[in-house]
Design an enzyme around this catalytic site. Structure first.
Site, PDB file in Angstrom:
ATOM      1  N   GLU A   1     -15.384   5.740   0.176  1.00  0.00           N
ATOM      2  CA  GLU A   1     -15.477   5.167   1.604  1.00  0.00           C
ATOM      3  C   GLU A   1     -16.842   5.532   2.207  1.00  0.00           C
ATOM      4  O   GLU A   1     -17.895   4.747   3.051  1.00  0.00           O
ATOM      5  CB  GLU A   1     -14.928   4.559   2.088  1.00  0.00           C
ATOM      6  CG  GLU A   1     -14.667   3.316   3.825  1.00  0.00           C
ATOM      7  CD  GLU A   1     -13.596   2.737   4.466  1.00  0.00           C
ATOM      8  OE1 GLU A   1     -13.842   2.103   5.086  1.00  0.00           O
ATOM      9  OE2 GLU A   1     -13.102   3.036   3.890  1.00  0.00           O
TER      10      GLU A   1
ATOM     11  N   GLU B   1       0.865  -1.391   0.339  1.00  0.00           N
ATOM     12  CA  GLU B   1       0.015   0.438  -0.163  1.00  0.00           C
ATOM     13  C   GLU B   1       0.642   1.298   0.014  1.00  0.00           C
ATOM     14  O   GLU B   1       1.883   1.164   0.781  1.00  0.00           O
ATOM     15  CB  GLU B   1      -1.174  -0.039   1.125  1.00  0.00           C
ATOM     16  CG  GLU B   1      -1.494   0.947   1.408  1.00  0.00           C
ATOM     17  CD  GLU B   1      -2.961   1.053   2.234  1.00  0.00           C
ATOM     18  OE1 GLU B   1      -4.138   0.972   2.314  1.00  0.00           O
ATOM     19  OE2 GLU B   1      -3.002   1.502   3.220  1.00  0.00           O
TER      20      GLU B   1
ATOM     21  N   HIS C   1      -3.381   4.249  -1.443  1.00  0.00           N
ATOM     22  CA  HIS C   1      -5.056   3.672   0.233  1.00  0.00           C
ATOM     23  C   HIS C   1      -5.877   4.015  -0.703  1.00  0.00           C
ATOM     24  O   HIS C   1      -6.827   3.641  -0.349  1.00  0.00           O
ATOM     25  CB  HIS C   1      -4.159   5.100   0.810  1.00  0.00           C
ATOM     26  CG  HIS C   1      -5.238   4.679   2.307  1.00  0.00           C
ATOM     27  ND1 HIS C   1      -5.777   6.072   2.504  1.00  0.00           N
ATOM     28  CD2 HIS C   1      -4.804   3.666   3.386  1.00  0.00           C
ATOM     29  CE1 HIS C   1      -6.377   5.612   3.674  1.00  0.00           C
ATOM     30  NE2 HIS C   1      -6.042   3.986   4.291  1.00  0.00           N
TER      31      HIS C   1
ATOM     32  N   SER D   1       0.482  12.358   1.898  1.00  0.00           N
ATOM     33  CA  SER D   1      -0.557  13.634   1.287  1.00  0.00           C
ATOM     34  C   SER D   1       0.625  14.982   1.226  1.00  0.00           C
ATOM     35  O   SER D   1       0.404  15.711   0.199  1.00  0.00           O
ATOM     36  CB  SER D   1      -1.014  13.374   2.095  1.00  0.00           C
ATOM     37  OG  SER D   1      -1.176  13.531   3.414  1.00  0.00           O
TER      38      SER D   1
END
Length: 415
Positions: free
Chosen positions: A213, A145, A183, A149
């Site tokens: 999500e 993964e 991610h 940011s």
């Protein structure tokens, strides 16, 4: 050569065919014949044979979204609302990764196997699960993964990803396959995403991504406001703006096929149309979605756009169990507007056939030439009508009776 038989052999093909008193003949890890058990025993008299009475044989199940590294959570994290949950993950991350993690992950692997799972899509954030998964009996699609940011840290994070990817490549085998996970669009800078996808495309590595999500994520992607605005200020001292819209994020995947998009609770018709055009699959984790967002994936919308439904348990960071049987049972109850047996079949196909459509693996259905991976489930004594087989299997089977991976029974070593 071996022959397995059972009262029901569930092929998990497109027509959901079931053979009563059926059998499977296999050799060297591959299915060589499927017929009635009696016919196979007559045809191959020298084969070792075993009949599972009052049982159903299915393909080994596939749990396509598993965070094994979060196996220690039991009440530490805050459920009920996505933002509060994510805050609690950040606050408790070090404790979740303490010295007891290895034994918790080993127990997680046992839970998977005991629920009839032979294949997992493991999302690895740190590489702590590499040794355990590579040495387990499971077939593993190991998603390294990428997360980050901060543009200034993107080179460091990319190099860290490459190192973990290389470590996973050193474990590659007929059961262990390195892959790449992004991610989410709220947590991966566009420069980091671009470089990571270049690697995935060049090396033709499978892809997984958390996508839409939560409502908080949708608001962030649409307006750079809401929960994530405060999240980045509070935890990272940053005043960030979203790197993408949902649509522009998907543009990065335009040269990929068969990516696994996870959750997609807030995906509208335009987004689903794009995922369908990418030949993507959607993985739903109903228990996690209930605990973090109080929402379920719209199954009718997936059917409308021809997107295969797949299932996963997520990790214990947002679930109480890694049993895929538990996950299907909860979904069977939760989707109360669906026809019961039709839904049960759809769920069973979501952990078998759908998981491997248009992939390199000859798995997910029982057919000649496919790999000899089977799960055996003890059916209720009064379950004799195949019209209700899928619902009875999901409702009453709490663990697998036996599990064969590459033609070898693996559960007896766990007892």
């Amino acid at each position: 050569m071996q022959i397995l038989g059972a009262d029901f052999v569930v092929l998990c093909d497109a027509d959901f065919r079931v053979l009563q008193q059926g059998g499977i003949c296999f050799e060297n890890g591959e299915i060589v014949a499927i017929h009635s058990y009696a016919k196979l025993c007559e045809q191959y008299p020298n084969a070792t044979s075993h009949y599972y009475k009052s049982c159903a044989i299915t393909p080994a199940l596939a749990n396509l979204h598993l965070h094994l590294e979060f196996s220690q959570n039991e009440g530490m994290l805050h459920f009920g609302e996505f933002g509060k949950w994510l805050d609690s993950v950040i606050a408790n991350r070090e404790e979740l990764m303490n010295a007891d993690l290895q034994s918790a992950m080993e127990q997680g692997v046992r839970e998977c196997l005991q629920s009839g799972v032979g294949f997992v899509g493991a999302i690895s954030s740190y590489g702590y699960d590499l040794e355990i998964l590579s040495k387990s009996p499971l077939r593993v699609l190991y998603f390294n993964e990428v997360i980050g940011s901060n543009e200034e840290a993107s080179d460091f994070l990319f190099q860290n990803f490459l190192a973990r990817l290389q470590d996973s490549k050193s474990k590659q085998s007929e059961r262990f396959f390195p892959a790449v996970a992004i991610h989410s669009p709220y947590s991966v800078h566009s420069k980091l995403l671009e470089k990571t996808l270049e690697v995935a495309k060049a090396e033709k590595l499978p892809l997984s991504v958390h996508f839409l999500e939560s409502f908080a994520e949708k608001v962030w992607l649409e307006s750079s406001s809401g929960y994530f605005k405060d999240f980045y200020r509070k935890f990272f001292g940053s005043d960030l703006h979203s790197f993408y819209s949902a649509q522009s994020f998907l543009e990065f995947f335009k040269d990929t096929k068969n990516a696994y998009f996870v959750h997609c609770l807030e995906a509208d018709s335009d987004i689903l149309k794009e995922i369908s055009a990418l030949q993507g699959k959607i993985i739903s984790c109903p228990k996690s979605n209930r605990l973090l967002n109080s929402k379920l994936l719209n199954l009718q919308a997936l059917k409308e756009y021809g997107i295969p439904l797949c299932l996963g348990t997520d990790g214990k960071s947002s679930n109480d169990s890694l049993s895929l049987l538990d996950e299907m049972r909860i979904a069977l109850f939760a989707y109360c507007g669906e026809s019961l047996e039709s839904l049960a079949r759809e769920l069973l196909l979501g952990v078998t056939r759908n998981a491997f459509l248009n992939t390199q693996w000859n798995l997910g259905s029982l057919s000649v030439g496919n790999l000899a991976d089977f799960a055996v489930f003890k059916m209720p004594k009064d379950s004799k009508d195949e019209r209700f087989l899928a619902q009875n299997l999901i409702l009453y089977c709490k663990k697998a009776e036996a599990l064969y991976i590459n033609g070898v029974e693996v559960l007896e070593n766990l007892k």
